[in-house]
Design a protein around this motif. Structure first.
Motif, PDB file in Angstrom:
ATOM      1  N   GLU A   1       0.275   1.389   7.709  1.00  0.00           N
ATOM      2  CA  GLU A   1       0.855   0.296   6.777  1.00  0.00           C
ATOM      3  C   GLU A   1      -0.016  -0.507   6.623  1.00  0.00           C
ATOM      4  O   GLU A   1      -0.532  -1.344   5.794  1.00  0.00           O
ATOM      5  CB  GLU A   1       2.156   0.720   6.037  1.00  0.00           C
TER       6      GLU A   1
ATOM      7  N   THR B   1       1.022  -1.098  -0.593  1.00  0.00           N
ATOM      8  CA  THR B   1      -0.102   0.217   0.028  1.00  0.00           C
ATOM      9  C   THR B   1       1.134   1.338  -0.154  1.00  0.00           C
ATOM     10  O   THR B   1       2.245   0.755   0.619  1.00  0.00           O
ATOM     11  CB  THR B   1      -0.808  -0.133   1.014  1.00  0.00           C
TER      12      THR B   1
ATOM     13  N   ASP C   1      -4.232  -0.393   6.899  1.00  0.00           N
ATOM     14  CA  ASP C   1      -4.495  -0.164   5.746  1.00  0.00           C
ATOM     15  C   ASP C   1      -4.284  -1.740   4.894  1.00  0.00           C
ATOM     16  O   ASP C   1      -5.527  -1.927   4.040  1.00  0.00           O
ATOM     17  CB  ASP C   1      -3.862   0.650   4.781  1.00  0.00           C
ATOM     18  N   ALA C   2      -3.483  -1.648   4.926  1.00  0.00           N
ATOM     19  CA  ALA C   2      -2.830  -3.766   3.728  1.00  0.00           C
ATOM     20  C   ALA C   2      -3.685  -4.434   4.313  1.00  0.00           C
ATOM     21  O   ALA C   2      -4.896  -5.217   3.795  1.00  0.00           O
ATOM     22  CB  ALA C   2      -2.081  -3.541   3.788  1.00  0.00           C
ATOM     23  N   ARG C   3      -3.803  -4.812   5.635  1.00  0.00           N
ATOM     24  CA  ARG C   3      -5.147  -6.117   6.336  1.00  0.00           C
ATOM     25  C   ARG C   3      -6.079  -4.988   6.242  1.00  0.00           C
ATOM     26  O   ARG C   3      -7.211  -5.975   5.557  1.00  0.00           O
ATOM     27  CB  ARG C   3      -5.314  -5.975   7.295  1.00  0.00           C
ATOM     28  N   THR C   4      -6.654  -4.096   5.505  1.00  0.00           N
ATOM     29  CA  THR C   4      -7.756  -3.137   5.537  1.00  0.00           C
ATOM     30  C   THR C   4      -9.099  -3.502   3.996  1.00  0.00           C
ATOM     31  O   THR C   4      -9.253  -3.621   3.788  1.00  0.00           O
ATOM     32  CB  THR C   4      -8.659  -1.528   6.025  1.00  0.00           C
ATOM     33  N   GLU C   5      -7.614  -3.173   3.218  1.00  0.00           N
ATOM     34  CA  GLU C   5      -7.978  -3.263   1.678  1.00  0.00           C
ATOM     35  C   GLU C   5      -8.097  -4.370   1.086  1.00  0.00           C
ATOM     36  O   GLU C   5      -8.503  -4.922   0.032  1.00  0.00           O
ATOM     37  CB  GLU C   5      -6.770  -2.965   0.880  1.00  0.00           C
ATOM     38  N   ASP C   6      -7.232  -5.927   1.926  1.00  0.00           N
ATOM     39  CA  ASP C   6      -7.094  -7.223   0.994  1.00  0.00           C
ATOM     40  C   ASP C   6      -7.036  -7.931   2.821  1.00  0.00           C
ATOM     41  O   ASP C   6      -6.285  -8.751   2.597  1.00  0.00           O
ATOM     42  CB  ASP C   6      -5.532  -7.204   0.676  1.00  0.00           C
TER      43      ASP C   6
END
Length: 59
Positions: free
Chosen positions: A38, A2, A41-46
């Motif tokens: 970071e 991300t 956000d990565a866990r939220t996006e995928d």
């Protein structure tokens, strides 16, 4: 990977440390906040893609 989080979010996260984070201390709270955001956000996006990489997510 991300993008880097918004600098305002990083500043806010570095300012609003959890009690255990405050007790542990940090040489660079802004960098620590950036890394935390970071990862979040990565866990939220995928969520499915990152689920298996996490030690905090049950199988």
């Amino acid at each position: 990977m991300t993008e880097s989080p918004d600098p305002d979010r990083v500043d806010q996260r570095a300012t609003d440390l959890l009690p255990e984070e405050r007790a542990a201390g940090s040489d660079d709270p802004e960098r620590e906040a950036e890394i935390i955001l970071e990862d979040s956000d990565a866990r939220t996006e995928d969520p499915e893609g990152t689920k298996h990489e996490s030690t905090q997510t049950p199988d």
